[in-house]
Design a protein around this motif. Structure first.
Motif, PDB file in Angstrom:
ATOM      1  N   VAL A 157     -13.651  96.754  59.600  1.00 13.76           N
ATOM      2  CA  VAL A 157     -13.755  96.199  58.249  1.00 13.76           C
ATOM      3  C   VAL A 157     -14.190  94.731  58.269  1.00 13.76           C
ATOM      4  CG1 VAL A 157     -12.472  95.669  56.142  1.00 13.76           C
ATOM      5  CG2 VAL A 157     -12.020  97.795  57.357  1.00 13.76           C
ATOM      6  N   CYS A 186     -16.112 105.317  64.404  1.00 15.03           N
ATOM      7  CA  CYS A 186     -15.319 105.658  63.222  1.00 15.03           C
ATOM      8  C   CYS A 186     -15.937 106.847  62.464  1.00 15.03           C
ATOM      9  CB  CYS A 186     -15.316 104.395  62.371  1.00 15.03           C
ATOM     10  SG  CYS A 186     -14.244 104.382  61.013  1.00 15.03           S
ATOM     11  N   VAL A 189     -10.073 100.920  44.091  1.00 19.56           N
ATOM     12  CA  VAL A 189      -9.000 100.491  44.994  1.00 19.56           C
ATOM     13  C   VAL A 189      -9.380  99.224  45.771  1.00 19.56           C
ATOM     14  CG1 VAL A 189      -7.572 101.234  46.938  1.00 19.56           C
ATOM     15  CG2 VAL A 189      -8.115 102.841  45.131  1.00 19.56           C
ATOM     16  N   LEU A 205     -14.835  94.743  46.772  1.00 19.09           N
ATOM     17  CA  LEU A 205     -15.535  95.282  47.952  1.00 19.09           C
ATOM     18  C   LEU A 205     -15.239  94.394  49.165  1.00 19.09           C
ATOM     19  CD1 LEU A 205     -18.980  96.312  46.381  1.00 19.09           C
ATOM     20  CD2 LEU A 205     -16.791  97.519  46.345  1.00 19.09           C
ATOM     21  N   PRO A 247     -17.004 102.164  43.509  1.00 15.98           N
ATOM     22  CA  PRO A 247     -15.633 102.098  44.026  1.00 15.98           C
ATOM     23  C   PRO A 247     -15.560 102.187  45.550  1.00 15.98           C
ATOM     24  CG  PRO A 247     -16.027 104.226  43.003  1.00 15.98           C
ATOM     25  CD  PRO A 247     -17.222 103.373  42.693  1.00 15.98           C
ATOM     26  N   PHE A 248     -16.590 102.767  46.193  1.00 12.84           N
ATOM     27  CA  PHE A 248     -16.587 102.829  47.662  1.00 12.84           C
ATOM     28  C   PHE A 248     -17.648 101.904  48.251  1.00 12.84           C
ATOM     29  CE2 PHE A 248     -14.753 106.888  46.323  1.00 12.84           C
ATOM     30  CZ  PHE A 248     -13.605 106.917  47.097  1.00 12.84           C
ATOM     31  N   GLY A 249     -18.114 100.950  47.457  1.00 12.98           N
ATOM     32  CA  GLY A 249     -19.116 100.018  47.933  1.00 12.98           C
ATOM     33  C   GLY A 249     -20.474 100.675  48.054  1.00 12.98           C
ATOM     34  N   SER A 250     -21.353 100.049  48.846  1.00 12.25           N
ATOM     35  CA  SER A 250     -22.723 100.542  48.941  1.00 12.25           C
ATOM     36  C   SER A 250     -23.373 100.032  50.221  1.00 12.25           C
ATOM     37  CB  SER A 250     -23.500 100.029  47.727  1.00 12.25           C
ATOM     38  OG  SER A 250     -24.799 100.532  47.733  1.00 12.25           O
ATOM     39  N   CYS A 254     -17.932 102.430  52.311  1.00 12.82           N
ATOM     40  CA  CYS A 254     -16.710 103.015  52.878  1.00 12.82           C
ATOM     41  C   CYS A 254     -16.980 104.324  53.629  1.00 12.82           C
ATOM     42  CB  CYS A 254     -15.720 103.288  51.748  1.00 12.82           C
ATOM     43  SG  CYS A 254     -14.214 104.072  52.366  1.00 12.82           S
TER      44      CYS A 254
HETATM   45  C1  HEM Z   1      -9.498 105.793  47.543  1.00 15.69           C
HETATM   46  C2  HEM Z   1      -9.710 105.443  48.791  1.00 15.69           C
HETATM   47  C3  HEM Z   1     -10.655 104.383  49.280  1.00 15.69           C
HETATM   48  C4  HEM Z   1     -11.419 103.494  48.581  1.00 15.69           C
HETATM   49  C5  HEM Z   1     -11.543 103.355  47.048  1.00 15.69           C
HETATM   50  C6  HEM Z   1     -12.127 102.698  49.544  1.00 15.69           C
HETATM   51  C7  HEM Z   1     -12.996 101.684  49.223  1.00 15.69           C
HETATM   52  C8  HEM Z   1     -13.658 100.908  50.142  1.00 15.69           C
HETATM   53  C9  HEM Z   1     -14.534  99.831  49.800  1.00 15.69           C
HETATM   54  C10 HEM Z   1     -14.850  99.373  48.374  1.00 15.69           C
HETATM   55  C11 HEM Z   1     -15.018  99.312  50.943  1.00 15.69           C
HETATM   56  C12 HEM Z   1     -16.023  98.159  51.037  1.00 15.69           C
HETATM   57  C13 HEM Z   1     -17.399  98.734  50.884  1.00 15.69           C
HETATM   58  C14 HEM Z   1     -18.458  97.712  50.634  1.00 15.69           C
HETATM   59  O1  HEM Z   1     -18.153  96.503  50.601  1.00 15.69           O
HETATM   60  O2  HEM Z   1     -19.631  98.113  50.426  1.00 15.69           O
HETATM   61  C15 HEM Z   1     -14.445 100.063  52.035  1.00 15.69           C
HETATM   62  C16 HEM Z   1     -14.724  99.833  53.359  1.00 15.69           C
HETATM   63  C17 HEM Z   1     -14.151 100.537  54.388  1.00 15.69           C
HETATM   64  N1  HEM Z   1     -13.301 101.617  54.264  1.00 15.69           N
HETATM   65 FE1  HEM Z   1     -12.616 102.418  52.557  1.00 15.69          FE
HETATM   66  N2  HEM Z   1     -11.805 103.115  50.808  1.00 15.69           N
HETATM   67  C18 HEM Z   1     -10.914 104.147  50.696  1.00 15.69           C
HETATM   68  C19 HEM Z   1     -10.355 104.875  51.729  1.00 15.69           C
HETATM   69  C20 HEM Z   1     -10.669 104.692  53.059  1.00 15.69           C
HETATM   70  C21 HEM Z   1     -10.188 105.528  54.135  1.00 15.69           C
HETATM   71  C22 HEM Z   1      -9.322 106.758  53.949  1.00 15.69           C
HETATM   72  C23 HEM Z   1     -10.681 105.026  55.291  1.00 15.69           C
HETATM   73  C24 HEM Z   1     -10.480 105.486  56.704  1.00 15.69           C
HETATM   74  C25 HEM Z   1      -9.570 106.351  57.079  1.00 15.69           C
HETATM   75  C26 HEM Z   1     -11.489 103.878  54.953  1.00 15.69           C
HETATM   76  C27 HEM Z   1     -12.155 103.102  55.854  1.00 15.69           C
HETATM   77  C28 HEM Z   1     -12.965 102.044  55.529  1.00 15.69           C
HETATM   78  C29 HEM Z   1     -13.645 101.200  56.523  1.00 15.69           C
HETATM   79  C30 HEM Z   1     -13.551 101.347  58.040  1.00 15.69           C
HETATM   80  C31 HEM Z   1     -14.381 100.259  55.804  1.00 15.69           C
HETATM   81  C32 HEM Z   1     -15.262  99.148  56.386  1.00 15.69           C
HETATM   82  C33 HEM Z   1     -16.645  99.675  56.663  1.00 15.69           C
HETATM   83  C34 HEM Z   1     -17.550  98.642  57.317  1.00 15.69           C
HETATM   84  O3  HEM Z   1     -17.334  97.447  57.148  1.00 15.69           O
HETATM   85  O4  HEM Z   1     -18.495  99.068  58.000  1.00 15.69           O
HETATM   86  N3  HEM Z   1     -11.467 103.714  53.588  1.00 15.69           N
HETATM   87  N4  HEM Z   1     -13.619 101.040  51.531  1.00 15.69           N
END
Ligand code: HEM
Length: 278
Positions: A16, A31, A142, A146, A210-213, A218
């Motif tokens: 992250v 990952c 969540v 981002l 919500p999950f970025g882009s 994510c």
């Molecule tokens: C409702 C559940 C979740 C939401 C809303 C969420 C949302 C996000 C968001 C907004 C980001 C940043 C994306 C960006 O800046 O473009 C992110 C990054 C990330 N998320 Fe999630 N996430 C969730 C669940 C999870 C789960 C279950 C995992 C792993 C088991 C996870 C692993 C990661 C990782 C590793 C990153 C960093 C990716 C990177 O920097 O390459 N997330 N998530």
């Protein structure tokens, strides 16, 4: 915040907070391929089935005793951690909007009937469930800000100069509530707004992030959507839900705590009534 992330991720060794480059590429690959691939998600389906079954059993006992349940505690007991935030917000909105709750129950009843619980493998082709989850993530992302981005080279966007190394923070929470993108009813919970659109959660539609882009989006999206869809469908299909102590739907407190993640300020409490014949 930078110090905190350094400390929390063992010197930015986690995917992250590590900077874009060869190290990030290799942990991100690890990952996505080893931990969060479609086959790994599928592999753990029986475990999710068991956990959701235990959750339903505990709620059935509470329903028989006419207990009020604290939704978040039950989720933690069932170890759904951060998904609990999404599920708790979604149930809160459904409790505030009985017509949407009814429409979702009707959709589930048509597919599963009242003699069967929800099975994860049958969770396709439930368009209203998908709309409800999108609408909930639009209003309650969540990760509201981002992950911070670092601008790698000077660029001009819409006439604004963004210098090299500028730190960019994207406010997905505000975008999700922007009337220019969502019309004047942007603050309302209205799953039907997704009925005739192709807007999805993969980060291609910039009004819903919500999950970025992009490459830092994510990688846990599929896992979390699978869990959220399954748990929510099971809770709504198995139980009718009421607010305790005569609280009216429009009186439910919806305050949030703003920060890295965005949970409810006060846990949701509700009264379940079992509605299936099994
Ligand atoms: C409702 C559940 C979740 C939401 C809303 C969420 C949302 C996000 C968001 C907004 C980001 C940043 C994306 C960006 O800046 O473009 C992110 C990054 C990330 N998320 Fe999630 N996430 C969730 C669940 C999870 C789960 C279950 C995992 C792993 C088991 C996870 C692993 C990661 C990782 C590793 C990153 C960093 C990716 C990177 O920097 O390459 N997330 N998530």
């Amino acid at each position: 915040m930078l110090q905190a992330s350094l400390y929390m991720s063992y010197g930015n060794k986690g995917v992250v907070f590590s900077e874009y480059g060869p190290y990030w590429r290799s942990v991100r690959k690890l990952c996505t391929l080893q931990l969060l691939s479609a086959s790994k998600i599928e592999y753990f389906a029986p475990m999710r089935r068991e956990e959701v079954g235990l959750l339903v059993d505990s709620l059935k006992k509470a329903a028989a005793a006419r207990d009020v349940v604290d939704i978040i505690l039950d989720m933690i007991v069932a170890s759904f951690d951060t998904s609990a935030t999404t599920i708790e917000w979604t149930l809160s909105e459904l409790l505030r909007h009985p017509a949407a709750m009814k429409r979702l129950q009707d959709e589930l009843q048509t597919v599963f009937g009242l003699d069967k619980m929800v099975e994860e493998k049958d969770l396709f082709n439930l368009p209203y469930l998908d709309m409800v989850i999108k609408e909930s993530l639009r209003l309650y992302p969540v990760g509201p800000l981002l992950l911070p981005r670092n601008c790698m080279e000077e660029t001009i966007i819409d006439g604004y100069r963004v210098p090299k190394n500028a730190r960019i923070i994207v406010n997905a929470w505000a975008i999700g509530r922007d009337p220019n993108a969502w019309s004047d009813n942007a603050e309302e919970f209205l799953p039907e707004r997704f009925a005739d659109t192709s807007i999805d959660l993969r980060g291609h539609d910039f009004q819903l992030l919500p999950f970025g882009s992009g490459r830092r989006g994510c990688p846990g999206m599929q896992l979390r959507l699978t869990i959220a869809r399954f748990v929510l469908a099971q809770l709504v299909h198995c139980f009718n839900w009421e607010l305790p102590d005569g609280v009216l739907p429009n009186e439910l407190d919806m305050s949030e705590i703003f920060g890295l993640s965005m949970p409810r300020a006060n846990h949701l409490v509700a009264v379940p009534k079992y509605r299936l014949r099994v």
